[in-house]
Design a protein around this motif. Structure first.
Motif, PDB file in Angstrom:
ATOM      1  N   GLN A 157     -44.701  42.648 -15.898  1.00 53.82           N
ATOM      2  CA  GLN A 157     -44.126  42.332 -14.472  1.00 53.82           C
ATOM      3  C   GLN A 157     -43.531  40.788 -14.480  1.00 53.82           C
ATOM      4  O   GLN A 157     -42.324  40.840 -14.236  1.00 53.82           O
ATOM      5  CB  GLN A 157     -45.085  42.342 -13.265  1.00 53.82           C
ATOM      6  CG  GLN A 157     -44.455  42.135 -11.955  1.00 53.82           C
ATOM      7  CD  GLN A 157     -45.532  42.192 -10.770  1.00 53.82           C
ATOM      8  OE1 GLN A 157     -46.662  42.503 -11.247  1.00 53.82           O
ATOM      9  NE2 GLN A 157     -45.221  42.127  -9.586  1.00 53.82           N
ATOM     10  N   PHE A 166     -39.211  49.901 -12.862  1.00 56.29           N
ATOM     11  CA  PHE A 166     -40.445  49.920 -13.512  1.00 56.29           C
ATOM     12  C   PHE A 166     -41.629  50.592 -12.455  1.00 56.29           C
ATOM     13  O   PHE A 166     -42.583  51.308 -12.844  1.00 56.29           O
ATOM     14  CB  PHE A 166     -41.017  48.505 -14.052  1.00 56.29           C
ATOM     15  CG  PHE A 166     -40.212  48.277 -15.273  1.00 56.29           C
ATOM     16  CD1 PHE A 166     -40.787  48.701 -16.436  1.00 56.29           C
ATOM     17  CD2 PHE A 166     -38.644  47.669 -15.306  1.00 56.29           C
ATOM     18  CE1 PHE A 166     -39.960  48.224 -17.757  1.00 56.29           C
ATOM     19  CE2 PHE A 166     -38.323  47.354 -16.405  1.00 56.29           C
ATOM     20  CZ  PHE A 166     -38.860  47.615 -17.356  1.00 56.29           C
ATOM     21  N   LEU A 167     -41.763  49.993 -11.422  1.00 60.32           N
ATOM     22  CA  LEU A 167     -42.847  50.534 -10.464  1.00 60.32           C
ATOM     23  C   LEU A 167     -42.710  51.875 -10.079  1.00 60.32           C
ATOM     24  O   LEU A 167     -43.618  52.625 -10.062  1.00 60.32           O
ATOM     25  CB  LEU A 167     -42.783  49.585  -9.192  1.00 60.32           C
ATOM     26  CG  LEU A 167     -43.894  49.676  -8.125  1.00 60.32           C
ATOM     27  CD1 LEU A 167     -45.090  49.188  -9.063  1.00 60.32           C
ATOM     28  CD2 LEU A 167     -43.764  48.532  -7.255  1.00 60.32           C
ATOM     29  N   VAL A 214     -40.379  40.854 -16.785  1.00 59.13           N
ATOM     30  CA  VAL A 214     -39.209  41.606 -16.395  1.00 59.13           C
ATOM     31  C   VAL A 214     -38.516  40.923 -15.334  1.00 59.13           C
ATOM     32  O   VAL A 214     -37.358  40.681 -15.054  1.00 59.13           O
ATOM     33  CB  VAL A 214     -39.487  43.083 -15.819  1.00 59.13           C
ATOM     34  CG1 VAL A 214     -38.477  43.605 -14.946  1.00 59.13           C
ATOM     35  CG2 VAL A 214     -39.892  43.878 -16.924  1.00 59.13           C
ATOM     36  N   GLN A 215     -39.441  40.333 -14.189  1.00 59.30           N
ATOM     37  CA  GLN A 215     -38.857  39.493 -12.940  1.00 59.30           C
ATOM     38  C   GLN A 215     -38.171  38.204 -13.472  1.00 59.30           C
ATOM     39  O   GLN A 215     -37.562  37.549 -12.789  1.00 59.30           O
ATOM     40  CB  GLN A 215     -40.086  39.474 -12.108  1.00 59.30           C
ATOM     41  CG  GLN A 215     -40.480  40.736 -11.338  1.00 59.30           C
ATOM     42  CD  GLN A 215     -41.574  40.551 -10.354  1.00 59.30           C
ATOM     43  OE1 GLN A 215     -42.283  39.622 -10.454  1.00 59.30           O
ATOM     44  NE2 GLN A 215     -41.539  41.415  -9.480  1.00 59.30           N
ATOM     45  N   TRP A 233     -37.812  45.371 -11.605  1.00 55.62           N
ATOM     46  CA  TRP A 233     -39.453  45.596 -11.438  1.00 55.62           C
ATOM     47  C   TRP A 233     -39.482  46.864 -10.276  1.00 55.62           C
ATOM     48  O   TRP A 233     -40.115  47.714 -10.440  1.00 55.62           O
ATOM     49  CB  TRP A 233     -40.103  44.417 -11.236  1.00 55.62           C
ATOM     50  CG  TRP A 233     -41.623  44.816 -11.059  1.00 55.62           C
ATOM     51  CD1 TRP A 233     -42.263  45.008  -9.935  1.00 55.62           C
ATOM     52  CD2 TRP A 233     -42.556  45.349 -12.122  1.00 55.62           C
ATOM     53  NE1 TRP A 233     -43.652  45.379 -10.169  1.00 55.62           N
ATOM     54  CE2 TRP A 233     -43.691  45.554 -11.413  1.00 55.62           C
ATOM     55  CE3 TRP A 233     -42.428  45.528 -13.366  1.00 55.62           C
ATOM     56  CZ2 TRP A 233     -44.714  46.171 -12.313  1.00 55.62           C
ATOM     57  CZ3 TRP A 233     -43.378  45.888 -14.279  1.00 55.62           C
ATOM     58  CH2 TRP A 233     -44.576  46.042 -13.560  1.00 55.62           C
ATOM     59  N   ASP A 234     -39.096  46.211  -9.023  1.00 57.42           N
ATOM     60  CA  ASP A 234     -39.057  47.267  -7.759  1.00 57.42           C
ATOM     61  C   ASP A 234     -38.325  48.624  -7.916  1.00 57.42           C
ATOM     62  O   ASP A 234     -38.825  49.573  -7.312  1.00 57.42           O
ATOM     63  CB  ASP A 234     -38.859  46.456  -6.551  1.00 57.42           C
ATOM     64  CG  ASP A 234     -39.637  45.224  -6.463  1.00 57.42           C
ATOM     65  OD1 ASP A 234     -40.816  45.474  -6.438  1.00 57.42           O
ATOM     66  OD2 ASP A 234     -39.238  44.281  -5.740  1.00 57.42           O
TER      67      ASP A 234
END
Length: 59
Positions: free
Chosen positions: A14, A30-31, A17-18, A26-27
């Motif tokens: 996380q 990935f999530l 990526v961020q 991420w939102d």
């Protein structure tokens, strides 16, 4: 499941990526993939490979 086996991995993923790619990735990507049932990722990959094979066969 991943968090139970290797909790540092998700935190590192996380943060990486961020900070290094795009925070919204991420939102948006990935999530949802991590929250999806385990059979979704192989099913999507299989469908993509099936479509690629059908497209190749038609040529």
């Amino acid at each position: 499941m991943i968090f139970g086996i290797w909790p540092e991995f998700l935190n590192t993923l996380q943060a990486g990526v961020q900070r290094r790619i795009l925070p919204e990735l991420w939102d948006w990507v990935f999530l949802p993939v991590l929250e999806a049932p385990a059979w979704v990722a192989p099913a999507v990959l299989g469908a993509l490979l099936l479509l690629a094979g059908l497209a190749r066969r038609r040529r």
